[in-house]
Design a protein around this motif. Sequence first.
Motif, short mmCIF file in Angstrom:
data_model
loop_
_atom_site.label_atom_id
_atom_site.label_comp_id
_atom_site.label_asym_id
_atom_site.label_seq_id
_atom_site.Cartn_x
_atom_site.Cartn_y
_atom_site.Cartn_z
N UNK A 159 0.85 -1.20 0.00
CA UNK A 159 0.00 0.00 0.00
C UNK A 159 0.89 1.25 0.00
N UNK A 160 1.94 1.21 0.82
CA UNK A 160 2.87 2.35 0.91
C UNK A 160 3.53 2.62 -0.45
N UNK A 161 3.92 1.53 -1.11
CA UNK A 161 4.56 1.65 -2.43
C UNK A 161 3.59 2.31 -3.41
N UNK A 162 2.32 1.93 -3.36
CA UNK A 162 1.31 2.52 -4.25
C UNK A 162 1.17 4.01 -3.97
N UNK A 163 1.16 4.36 -2.67
CA UNK A 163 1.02 5.77 -2.28
C UNK A 163 2.25 6.58 -2.71
N UNK A 164 3.44 5.98 -2.60
CA UNK A 164 4.67 6.66 -3.02
C UNK A 164 4.61 6.91 -4.53
N UNK A 165 4.14 5.90 -5.27
CA UNK A 165 4.05 6.03 -6.73
C UNK A 165 3.13 7.17 -7.14
N UNK A 166 2.01 7.32 -6.43
CA UNK A 166 1.06 8.37 -6.82
C UNK A 166 1.63 9.75 -6.54
N UNK A 167 2.64 9.84 -5.65
CA UNK A 167 3.23 11.15 -5.31
C UNK A 167 4.38 11.53 -6.22
N UNK A 168 4.92 10.52 -6.96
CA UNK A 168 6.11 10.80 -7.80
C UNK A 168 5.78 10.85 -9.27
#
Length: 220
Positions: A211-220
Amino acid sequence: CQPTPRRCLVTAGPTYEAIDPVRFIGNHSTGKMGFALAAEAAQQGAEVVLITGPVQLHIQHPNITRIDVVSAQQMFEAAMQEFPSCDAAILSAAVADFTPTVVANKKIKEKQSSLTIELTPTPDIAMHIGAIKQPHQVVCGFALETHNALEHAQAKLSKKNFDCIVLNSLTDQGAGFGYDTNKITIIDVTGKTVEYELKKKTEVAKDILLILATLIQTKN
Ligand code: C5P
């Protein structure tokens, strides 16, 4: 694109708040969930800063820097120091909400008809981290609720400026303090809610990091 956090702060375990030289106020957290998260993040290639309260756990990985603390104040200072250089923070520690206002310098005598200990609120680490969070950083908080769980967790997510919150179950068999298994629900900042099966904390750590990886992706 690098989905795993490059440098990840993890808080784990309980905090101990001293009453006198031999006594403290603590809680039942064992640190298992936080240590599983630190191990999994390191395994996935992240540099991990693990800030832990007093626990009976050992961890050894070249990517993990362990910082041992005792009190909420010490955990707060270490977290504020480390967070700016991290791109993710996972706040799984069970931080004491109150600490004795004065620590007795000698062991309090037992021969008293009653004893009142005045308590002062501790710094809310999560709240401070949420407040200084930069646009590229993601923060994952935890919540342990006994009633209106989803509603309270969601309110905590907004109040503390988390990107997602992991709701822990205290009522499900095999979940929570001391167990090697956990049953969680993750709510993200968009309101998306995923309920997971009871599984090993090592597997739960993978779900949280995904989930964290998905959230990081949406911010970059
Ligand atoms: O408000 P509550 O203690 O339930 O919030 C839980 C979340 O806030 C957890 O992620 C916990 O690690 C964090 N927290 C904190 N500092 C505190 C209290 C809670 O970081 N003093």
